[in-house]
Scaffold this active site. Sequence first.
Site, PDB file in Angstrom:
ATOM      1  N   LEU A  67       0.890  -1.169   0.051  1.00 36.28           N
ATOM      2  CA  LEU A  67      -0.007  -0.231  -0.178  1.00 36.28           C
ATOM      3  C   LEU A  67       1.046   1.115   0.036  1.00 36.28           C
ATOM      4  O   LEU A  67       1.795   1.347   0.712  1.00 36.28           O
ATOM      5  CB  LEU A  67      -0.847   0.117   1.108  1.00 36.28           C
ATOM      6  CG  LEU A  67      -2.169  -0.849   1.201  1.00 36.28           C
ATOM      7  CD1 LEU A  67      -2.833  -0.704   2.485  1.00 36.28           C
ATOM      8  CD2 LEU A  67      -2.977  -0.471   0.130  1.00 36.28           C
ATOM      9  N   ASP A  68       0.621   2.468  -0.750  1.00 35.30           N
ATOM     10  CA  ASP A  68       1.077   3.377  -0.639  1.00 35.30           C
ATOM     11  C   ASP A  68       1.224   4.117   0.352  1.00 35.30           C
ATOM     12  O   ASP A  68       0.065   3.818   1.211  1.00 35.30           O
ATOM     13  CB  ASP A  68       0.524   4.417  -1.847  1.00 35.30           C
ATOM     14  CG  ASP A  68       0.710   3.915  -3.280  1.00 35.30           C
ATOM     15  OD1 ASP A  68       1.780   3.165  -3.527  1.00 35.30           O
ATOM     16  OD2 ASP A  68       0.047   4.124  -4.196  1.00 35.30           O
ATOM     17  N   PRO A  69       2.131   5.098   1.027  1.00 36.33           N
ATOM     18  CA  PRO A  69       2.107   5.675   2.279  1.00 36.33           C
ATOM     19  C   PRO A  69       0.488   6.573   2.494  1.00 36.33           C
ATOM     20  O   PRO A  69       0.089   6.557   3.689  1.00 36.33           O
ATOM     21  CB  PRO A  69       3.135   6.655   2.158  1.00 36.33           C
ATOM     22  CG  PRO A  69       4.050   5.926   1.425  1.00 36.33           C
ATOM     23  CD  PRO A  69       3.392   5.280   0.344  1.00 36.33           C
TER      24      PRO A  69
ATOM     25  N   ALA B 160      -2.288   5.572   1.428  1.00 35.38           N
ATOM     26  CA  ALA B 160      -3.371   4.612   1.692  1.00 35.38           C
ATOM     27  C   ALA B 160      -3.376   4.073   2.920  1.00 35.38           C
ATOM     28  O   ALA B 160      -2.178   3.781   3.291  1.00 35.38           O
ATOM     29  CB  ALA B 160      -3.332   3.600   0.435  1.00 35.38           C
TER      30      ALA B 160
END
Length: 303
Positions: A47-49, A51
């Site tokens: 997951l992206d930061p 998200a």
Amino acid sequence: MSRLNAKGRDINGVVLLDKDIGLSSNAALQKVKRLFFAKKAGHTGSLDPLASGILPICLGQATKVAQFLLDDDKRYFVRGKLGENTDTLDCEGEVIQTQGYKHLSESAIKKAIMSFVGDILQIPPMYSALKKDGQPLYKLARQGIEIERPARPVTIHNIDFISYEDGILTLDVSCSKGTYIRSLIQGIGDQLGCGAHVIELRRTGFAHIDISETIKFSELEALASDDYQQLDAHIFPSENMLPTIESVTLDEKQAEDIRFGRAVFGNRQGSLHKVKLFDQNQVFLGIGELSEDGMIQPKRLFV
């Protein structure tokens, strides 16, 4: 019972973490690994930061099931802002283009959204963990380098329109593995002729896992103790993470052969597919592959 040594505990299973915004997936992994004092750990489905949401943390031998979890579908809650494209396709990037959107009707927006449901081709963003010659694309993007990325087939199973107000679009998206929600939102914006980028993203479903089954790191921290008992109660058995894979129980001789990496006859026939292997005492041995002729080949063993 886990074993304890200077390098960490030999614990096996999966922690269903609800990752907070602002943390990279690896940072979240390292925090959980330290808290559980696990000897080995890995995560699946980055997951992206930006998200939040479901991030399965695999401890010990459970890292061997990560690849099978990755093959499953995902579900996301997402909010997108119309009228602006950014270089990262989300609100953490620089705005590179602005266009008007106030003339758009809700019906036109819904029509554009629904055109993305089904099998589509999607170009991965430069700001992603995909690699080119061993180098993550996001590192190249930070150097101002952009390379050609071939479009990849993905499936958008369903998009629920939640709301649209003042340029902010809110959706619930169910999709196949490999789908980039940032690319989806930008695609919707580009089709509307105004551009768009993600301002909020939350993974609410991962395979059979629902966000209600997860736990936040702050909640795990509150359970920390010298004996780890309360923490360990939140470790799910690896085999429970693979409900769609058929289970096969082996007899004592078959289990011994599998443990030594030898194929066994499974007393069944059918198409080639993965199976979960258990010994005569229902101890999980790992993943095998059942061939059309009934032979089971060991693939990922927990022994």
